[in-house]
Design a protein around this motif. Structure first.
Motif, PDB file in Angstrom:
ATOM      1  N   PRO A 269       0.812  -1.212   0.000  1.00 26.92           N
ATOM      2  CA  PRO A 269       0.000   0.000   0.000  1.00 26.92           C
ATOM      3  C   PRO A 269       0.851   1.271   0.000  1.00 26.92           C
ATOM      4  O   PRO A 269       1.913   1.294   0.600  1.00 26.92           O
ATOM      5  CB  PRO A 269      -0.777  -0.108   1.311  1.00 26.92           C
ATOM      6  N   ILE A 270       0.328   2.263  -0.655  1.00 23.34           N
ATOM      7  CA  ILE A 270       1.066   3.522  -0.720  1.00 23.34           C
ATOM      8  C   ILE A 270       0.079   4.678  -0.882  1.00 23.34           C
ATOM      9  O   ILE A 270      -0.984   4.512  -1.486  1.00 23.34           O
ATOM     10  CB  ILE A 270       2.078   3.482  -1.882  1.00 23.34           C
ATOM     11  N   ASP A 271       0.443   5.828  -0.308  1.00 21.66           N
ATOM     12  CA  ASP A 271      -0.376   7.014  -0.494  1.00 21.66           C
ATOM     13  C   ASP A 271       0.426   8.028  -1.289  1.00 21.66           C
ATOM     14  O   ASP A 271       1.356   8.650  -0.763  1.00 21.66           O
ATOM     15  CB  ASP A 271      -0.778   7.607   0.868  1.00 21.66           C
ATOM     16  N   PRO A 272       0.132   8.213  -2.566  1.00 18.29           N
ATOM     17  CA  PRO A 272       0.931   9.109  -3.408  1.00 18.29           C
ATOM     18  C   PRO A 272       0.860  10.565  -2.978  1.00 18.29           C
ATOM     19  O   PRO A 272       1.667  11.368  -3.423  1.00 18.29           O
ATOM     20  CB  PRO A 272       0.330   8.904  -4.810  1.00 18.29           C
ATOM     21  N   LYS A 273      -0.057  10.876  -2.090  1.00 17.78           N
ATOM     22  CA  LYS A 273      -0.094  12.253  -1.577  1.00 17.78           C
ATOM     23  C   LYS A 273       1.048  12.471  -0.593  1.00 17.78           C
ATOM     24  O   LYS A 273       1.462  13.592  -0.353  1.00 17.78           O
ATOM     25  CB  LYS A 273      -1.437  12.524  -0.876  1.00 17.78           C
TER      26      LYS A 273
END
Length: 820
Positions: A430-434
RNA sequence: GGACCGUUAGUCUAGUUGGCUAGGACGUCGCCUUCACACGGCGAAGAUCACCGGUUCAAAUCCGGUACGGUCCACCA
């Protein structure tokens, strides 16, 4: 066998078994057991919205019955539970309850406020689900807001992108100006509303003539790009292909023709604006008209609106109508009933905006969805039309991006230099590009080193439309296909077009396989007055209160028996109370049987000679078993419940139990063998009834089982006892008819006593039963002791002579004469 | 406008391959304090199964139509 307490106390017994079952771990799916066939339930992850409501009670009862039934049938059952956390609903509630706006605070802070509220709601709902006695395997519990679930959702996005199903595009989308986000068709509700139709003069360019158009949305005049009329409309033929000057803004637009225009509505001349509604979108595409972006994300007029810029739509409307009036362009107005699209979460009027969004290609899957909908089983069958009709009605791809905060991020970046789209690799999520950049140094296209993270997030349905795969263990278990497709997918009539549909397209696109093999539909819970249950209508029943007051087993009977599967079911307290009384009856009958069986061991009854009524009820019980099993198989819970209850109460208690009392009390009169036969039958029938009822009322059946059958049967819980197979060798139509004859005679004599206002216990002097033939006489003889002892008859005679008087039993070849 | 569902006693409801003498619950009325249960038992009253037509030996059930109600969808700018 131990003696049972006099009263059944559900408030002590239900929680006791709920925790014992958890300790016994009988609800675990056994990954190591490959002998038993798997059965997987695609439990809906509910949206945590507060306390459990009666609609949840209905659903969870339905599939809990299925789970328990299948477990008893020997299946290795997967019954998972998750929580569908993300979404506008929570965001709006957080804003309201904390009096904040999400745009005015750090996104992380807002997210944690959302998570806190979700956890609070989950705790409330979970308590209710536990109290209902749901046989969920809680080790499977998950939340769609957890990072591990993010990983699944994002991974599915990546894989779908690789397969060509995800694309970025600039198309008109439904837009909620209050929530400032795109929404899908499925999130648009339609409400009836009174609107105003404005008749406005649109002057023909370079002429004194004008066209009169009718519109309910004059505020869109600045975005008018054409006028359309029906080509068959004689009134307007001369204007076609001429130019019209749009009032107030003085732009020239063409008059075009379109057969879809209704000549009888309004003036038959329609302004096309970008975009007033979905019809405008179609017209613009069809006629390749220009697009004017009149409104921005929060519903304000843009620069394109000239002097009306920066006004909100409703303010612009007032200003424009005033200007039109002053200019003498507004001929008249009239009230009309119209239906408008509103955001299903906040009820704000939905606008149509053209913005760059992420889409999933779903239109080209429609045929596959339809074929699969036809191939799977639906309970009830006709519900498949809902999915098929919806699929056919769609005309846009699914817009999956949302401009919100509390959701799964779209794992995408854009190169600041060349705009290249960077999709996350599978092992980045999982990753949050923000918050994080892509795990590469250079843009693969231009070598640029700076990236913008995607600010948009995914539609909540992107989370919940992969449950079938996630429940089965995808993507981590190599053997996840053991549980995929799910055996059964439970769905409400209200979410077929969303959940069932999105599950279909997601899994078909990802795995080229349908996600489930059957669908179990529940209707909506109505108030006692037959209207939709809601707090504002004052017909609302609180589920936790109802459960606390009546116990799970009583409430479950209402849910299972309140109506046919798939139909809307009114919540009736009388049904719950009837359920309660039935439990009381079952308990009393069981504790009575327990007493009568004190000296009984099943081993002692080998080859015992059964009496007519023993064989009679054994045969009927086998038929009942068959019918109940079939009803459960077909998810006809109401039929199963009614059959079990009626049989238990009226056949088993009222007739059989009454009839054998004397045989059990007075072996000196009827013989030891007869007593043993009655005990054997009693023991066997009650066990069968408990088993059949166990999926519906797990607590009471378990409690009785533990008192009476644990030693003999050996299963630690009745819930994992083997589901009875109907033994056809015990079914005998003649025996049943003969027994029925005895029962009918019993009933007739009882009836006679009642009419003479006698106590049923009062002795009768003489009863003569006239049989029309020897065959009948023989049968009556077989049941004579039951008749005599049940009714306290002093002299009982069977005669073959024609009776002169007495009671004639309709449809039977006997009549009865009674002297008291 | 389209699709689907429904219309059965005062109320709610069952009745899924046609065999029904239409089942159950609530309510009403009468009787029974019978040694499991008065949270009980026995009984009574209450239904032209919405309406019209058709198929059939036989229809609440199948077919066609009408009316009313509900749900979903599409819509009139």
């Amino acid at each position: 066998m131990r003696s049972m307490p006099k009263d059944y106390k559900f408030d002590e017994i239900e929680p006791k078994w709920q925790s014992k079952w958890a300790e016994m771990k009988i609800y675990h799916y056994d990954w190591n057991n490959k002998n038993r066939e798997s059965f997987s339930i695609d439990t809906p992850p509910p949206y945590p919205s507060g306390e459990l409501h009666m609609g949840n009670v209905l659903n969870w009862t339905y599939f809990d019955i299925v789970a328990r039934f299948k477990r008893m049938q020997g299946y290795n059952v997967l019954f998972p539970q998750g929580w569908d956390c993300h979404g506008l609903g929570i965001e709006i509630q957080v804003e309201k309850s904390n009096n904040v706006r999400k745009r005015d605070m750090p996104p992380d802070q807002f997210r944690s406020m959302c998570m806190a509220l979700v956890e609070k709601y989950i705790a409330m709902m979970k308590e209710g689900i536990l109290k209902l006695g749901s046989s969920i395997d809680w080790t499977t519990e998950y939340r769609t807001m957890d990072s591990n679930y993010w990983r699944c959702t994002q991974l599915s996005f990546i894989q779908l992108y690789q397969k060509g199903y995800m694309y970025q595009g600039t198309h008109p989308v439904n837009w909620c100006p209050r929530d400032e986000t795109a929404i899908a068709d499925a999130e648009v509700d339609h409400i009836k509303k009174e609107g105003t139709l404005h008749y406005i003069k649109f002057p023909l360019t370079n002429s004194n003539e004008h066209l009169l158009i009718a519109t309910s949305r004059p505020e869109f005049i600045p975005a008018c790009v054409a006028i359309k009329v029906n080509p068959k409309d004689n009134r307007y033929g001369k204007y076609v292909n001429k130019k019209i000057t749009v009032p107030l803004i003085n732009r020239e637009v063409p008059v075009i023709t379109d057969e879809a225009v209704d000549m009888n509505f309004g003036t038959g001349a329609v302004q096309i604006c970008t975009y007033g509604d979905k019809d405008d979108v179609k017209t613009v595409i069809k006629h390749k008209l220009p697009v004017i972006r009149l409104i921005n994300e929060n519903g304000k007029i843009t620069e394109a609106g000239g002097k009306y810029a920066s006004l909100y739509l409703n303010q612009a409307r007032v200003a424009i109508v005033a200007d039109l009036t002053n200019a003498g362009m507004l001929e008249k107005t009239e009230k009309i009933q119209q239906e408008v699209g509103v955001c299903d979460r906040c009820k704000t009027h939905v606008e149509i905006l053209e913005r760059t969004q992420w889409f999933m290609k779903t239109m080209n899957l429609s045929e596959t969805v339809e074929r699969n909908a036809n191939e799977i089983l639906w309970y009830p069958d006709y519900m498949k039309n809902r999915l098929i009709d919806w699929t056919k009605s769609l005309d846009w791809d699914w817009v999956i991006s949302r401009q919100r905060l509390f959701a799964t991020p779209i794992p995408v970046w854009y190169c600041k230099t060349c705009g290249e789209v960077i999709i996350a690799k599978s092992d980045w999520v999982p990753i949050d590009p923000k918050l994080e950049g892509p795990k590469i140094v250079d843009c693969p296209k231009c070598g640029g080193k700076d990236f913008n993270g995607e600010q948009d997030v995914m539609d909540t349905w992107m989370d919940s439309s992969i449950t079938c795969a996630v429940h089965a263990g995808w993507p981590d278990r190599s053997d996840w296909k053991r549980l995929f497709p799910a055996s059964i997918h439970p769905s409400g009539t209200d979410i077929i077009r969303t959940w069932a549909y999105y599950l279909m397209v997601r899994h078909l696109a990802l795995f080229d396989e349908r996600p489930f093999n059957s669908v179990l539909i529940n209707g909506m819970v109505l108030g006692a007055d037959g209207r939709k249950m809601s707090k504002s209508l004052k017909n609302y029943a609180a589920a936790p209160e109802t459960l606390a007051k009546n116990g799970a087993d009583a409430v479950r009977q209402w849910a299972a028996g309140g109506g046919a599967t798939g139909s809307d079911i009114p919540y009736r307290i009388q049904d719950v109370e009837y359920g309660k009384r039935f439990l009381n009856k079952l308990w009393n009958a069981s504790s009575f049987a327990n007493k009568l069986l004190e000296d009984y061991t099943p081993q002692s009854a080998n080859n015992v000679e059964l009496q007519l009524l023993d064989k009679w009820i054994l045969s009927k019980t086998e038929n009942l078993t068959k019918k109940v099993t079939e009803s459960f198989e077909k998810c006809q819970f109401n039929i199963a419940v009614e059959d079990i209850r009626n049989f238990t109460w009226h056949v088993f208690c009222d007739y059989y139990l009454e009839a054998i009392k004397d045989r059990l009390y007075r072996p000196e009169l009827h013989g030891k063998e007869s007593r043993l036969a009655a005990q054997y039958t009693l023991h066997k029938i009650l066990y069968r009834l408990l088993q059949l009822f166990a999926p519906v009322a797990p607590h009471i059946t378990e409690e009785i089982y533990q008192y009476m059958y644990l030693d003999n049967k050996g299963y630690p819980s009745i819930q994992i006892s083997e589901w009875p197979k109907s033994n056809s060798t015990l079914i005998n139509e003649d025996t049943e008819k003969q027994g029925d004859l005895i029962i009918t005679i019993l009933g007739e004599i009882r009836n006679d006593k009642a009419q003479k206002k006698m106590s049923l216990n009062a002795p009768i002097k003489n009863v003569t039963v006239y049989a029309e033939n020897e065959e009948t006489a023989k049968i009556i003889k077989k049941g004579a002791t039951d008749i005599i002892s049940t009714l306290k008859i002093e002299n009982f005679t069977i005669s073959l002579d024609k009776p002169v008087q007495g009671r004639k039993i309709p449809f039977l070849e006997v009549s009865i004469q009674i002297d008291h």
